[in-house]
Design an enzyme around this catalytic site. Structure first.
Site, PDB file in Angstrom:
ATOM      1  N   HIS A   1       2.743  34.700 -42.434  1.00  0.00           N
ATOM      2  CA  HIS A   1       2.590  36.089 -43.584  1.00  0.00           C
ATOM      3  C   HIS A   1       1.272  35.520 -44.510  1.00  0.00           C
ATOM      4  CE1 HIS A   1       6.673  38.092 -42.391  1.00  0.00           C
ATOM      5  NE2 HIS A   1       6.603  36.848 -42.418  1.00  0.00           N
TER       6      HIS A   1
ATOM      7  N   GLU B   1      11.266  45.782 -31.439  1.00  0.00           N
ATOM      8  CA  GLU B   1      10.895  44.594 -31.937  1.00  0.00           C
ATOM      9  C   GLU B   1      11.142  43.605 -30.463  1.00  0.00           C
ATOM     10  OE1 GLU B   1      10.724  43.075 -35.994  1.00  0.00           O
ATOM     11  OE2 GLU B   1      12.667  44.468 -36.103  1.00  0.00           O
TER      12      GLU B   1
ATOM     13  N   ASP C   1       6.510  40.471 -33.540  1.00  0.00           N
ATOM     14  CA  ASP C   1       8.206  39.865 -33.048  1.00  0.00           C
ATOM     15  C   ASP C   1       8.205  40.819 -31.449  1.00  0.00           C
ATOM     16  OD1 ASP C   1       9.194  38.242 -35.069  1.00  0.00           O
ATOM     17  OD2 ASP C   1      10.226  39.610 -35.960  1.00  0.00           O
TER      18      ASP C   1
ATOM     19  N   CYS D   1       4.042  49.482 -37.053  1.00  0.00           N
ATOM     20  CA  CYS D   1       3.522  49.141 -37.972  1.00  0.00           C
ATOM     21  C   CYS D   1       3.477  47.945 -37.642  1.00  0.00           C
ATOM     22  CB  CYS D   1       4.801  49.271 -38.630  1.00  0.00           C
ATOM     23  SG  CYS D   1       6.571  48.725 -38.117  1.00  0.00           S
TER      24      CYS D   1
END
Length: 542
Positions: A189, A430, A454, A501
């Protein structure tokens, strides 16, 4: 003296400036024999005075920003520092055992924390963590190693062992010039945040944090994966020249602002931005995105001590919709779990959290948390062009359960006569399971948004947080591209749109491939919008 380190680049950019060294709060203390007890006690008194001044500053700042009630914790800490029993215990240990001040403070802090934790009174139990906190602060002051106040620092390069999502979300993004971490993965992240903020970042940099001091000058070169501490004149001049060159390229891209994202052969593509909070919307507008393709709503939950209320969420979503003034805003429902841990959810330790209790699974198992968010979303939908998407879907049964809960929320709002609107509802693709049943899902929902981060992790059976596996992580794997194509085709078969995305959406090496597949929408970090628009506008199937 100039020192150069190498790391993996997660955003290709350049910066020069002071560093801010972030160290973890858990302080490691060694027991040392001392000769002069009086001198050690004087050091403790000075550290207490320094700590009091810091806490007063934090209190004053918190009063302005969050009000007196929320700032009261800093007053409590000041009172505890002055507690005679606490101070006597530290001084007594130094005098009787002839140990260093750091060790005496740490042991006393642990002892007092244990006493508080074993009490029956809940208020006193809660003080256990406070004693540990003030003891850590004292030890850090004794070592001259006070953690950086990120809201007060000058613009700096953040250097840390690693950063968690809850740490990064609390930072004042205006003051971060770049990130350098000793650990971390290119898909962590921190890396995603760096790309979203358009700032250079390096991970896996073998630097000893103990050798660095906040305020030292450094260069982060994301193009060459270099971190240079105390650079010489030659390196500084080269860096500044490269930065001017990059600024010129950016100026040329600005000419694409206000233009439509249409391929050379006439296909319109929606180009949206990924954001983590309302504060990121300035970057969305500045980079001329057509909308928001991924609003990570979990950032409302991170860095807090309790669940955000319906009103807090409603106000954040409403503000985002109002700021976007009719442009599309796609909000992803709560995606907590895996690497995004939040203490008050009490999720417990899992052997494999990426495959565990996370995202939509939490929402379906704890529907009250989910319903609070859905009520806020449906109420906010009145104020703009909202779409909602649900993460980590693996079955049609999950979608049916979600829709049943949405119906309950509608009935509750009707009964309370609260205005609302049901937004467009889509799912994130995902998991390989969602890909394989995408034809069934396309008949149930309004759109698909492919979360490639993912999807890649689950398809390749690679933990994207594990830096040892970076060499095996191949986001361009043929299987991933085949899956994306399959999802797009199944969406189009039933008149639905499909977008991407995940990080792959901003990969300029794959843009042409996505255009050939017929991808309708790409949602990327705001800083990538104009680069991507240029590539799409140049593309032609012919």
């Amino acid at each position: 003296m100039e020192r150069e380190y190498r790391g993996k680049s997660v955003y290709r950019g350049l910066t020069i400036g002071p560093i801010a060294v972030l160290k973890k709060n858990d302080v490691q203390v060694k027991r040392e024999k001392i000769e002069d007890a009086k001198q050690e006690i004087e050091r403790v008194k000075q550290a207490v005075a320094d700590s009091q001044a810091q806490l007063q500053h934090l209190y004053d700042k918190a009063v302005k920003e969050v009000g007196e009630a929320s700032a009261a914790i800093f007053e409590v800490h000041q009172m505890m520092l002055e507690d005679e029993d606490y101070q006597d215990a530290i001084q007594n240990m130094i005098q009787t055992e002839l140990v260093n001040a750091e060790y005496a403070v740490a042991v006393t802090g642990d002892n007092f924390a244990e006493i508080f934790a074993s009490m029956d009174d809940e208020y006193m139990q809660a003080r256990s963590a406070d004693v540990k906190d003030i003891s850590n602060r004292l030890v850090q002051n004794l070592r001259g190693d006070v953690s950086v106040d990120l809201s007060e620092m000058e613009p700096s390069i953040i250097v840390a062992d690693d950063l968690s999502p809850s740490e990064t979300v609390q930072m004042d993004k205006e003051k971060i010039l770049g990130f350098v971490t000793v650990h971390g993965s290119t898909n962590s992240h921190t890396a995603i945040l760096a790309r979203m903020m358009n700032i250079p970042a390096l991970i896996g940099v073998p630097v000893d944090l103990e050798e660095l001091r906040t305020g030292m000058e450094a260069v982060v070169d994301g193009f060459e994966g270099k971190f240079v501490v105390e650079p010489g004149e030659e390196v500084k001049q080269q860096t500044e020249a490269k930065m001017r060159e990059e600024a010129e390229k950016l100026k040329l891209l600005q000419e694409l602002k206000g233009k439509e994202t249409v391929t050379a052969d006439g296909k319109k593509v929606h180009l949206y931005a990924n954001i983590g909070s309302v504060g990121d919307i300035a970057g969305v507008l500045e980079n001329d995105a057509e909308g928001i393709g991924l609003f990570r709503s979990e950032f409302l939950y991170l860095g807090k001590t309790d669940f955000p209320t319906e009103e807090e969420q409603f106000n954040a979503y409403k503000q985002a919709l109002q700021l976007m003034a009719g442009k599309k805003v796609i909000i992803r429902t709560l995606d907590i779990g895996a690497d995004k841990q939040v203490d008050y959810f009490n999720l417990g330790k899992e052997e494999n959290p990426a495959l565990g209790y996370r995202a939509i699974r939490i929402c379906l198992k704890q529907p009250e948390i989910f319903k609070t968010q859905l009520r806020a979303l449906l109420r906010a939908a009145v104020y703009g062009n909202l779409s909602v998407m649900y993460p980590m879907i693996t079955s049609t049964e999950e979608v049916e359960q979600i829709f049943a809960i949405v119906e309950e929320v509608k009935q509750e709002l009707d009964a309370a006569e609260i205005p609302y609107k049901v937004p467009e509802q889509g799912v994130m693709i995902e998991t390989p399971a969602a890909v394989m049943i995408s034809e069934d899902l396309a008949q149930m929902v309004d759109f698909f948004s492919i979360g490639t981060n993912d999807l890649t992790q689950y398809t390749l059976a690679i933990d994207r947080q594990n830096e040892k596996l970076d060499d095996f992580y191949n986001a361009h794997h043929k299987a991933i591209l085949m899956m994306i194509r399959m999802v797009v085709e199944n969406a189009h078969k039933y008149g639905k749109w499909a977008g991407i995305c995940g990080e792959l959406g901003a990969d300029l090496e794959l843009t042409d491939e996505f255009m050939k597949m017929g991808v309708d929408e790409l949602s990327v970090a705001p800083g990538m919008i104009l680069k991507l628009r240029k590539r799409i506008c140049e593309f032609s199937k012919n």
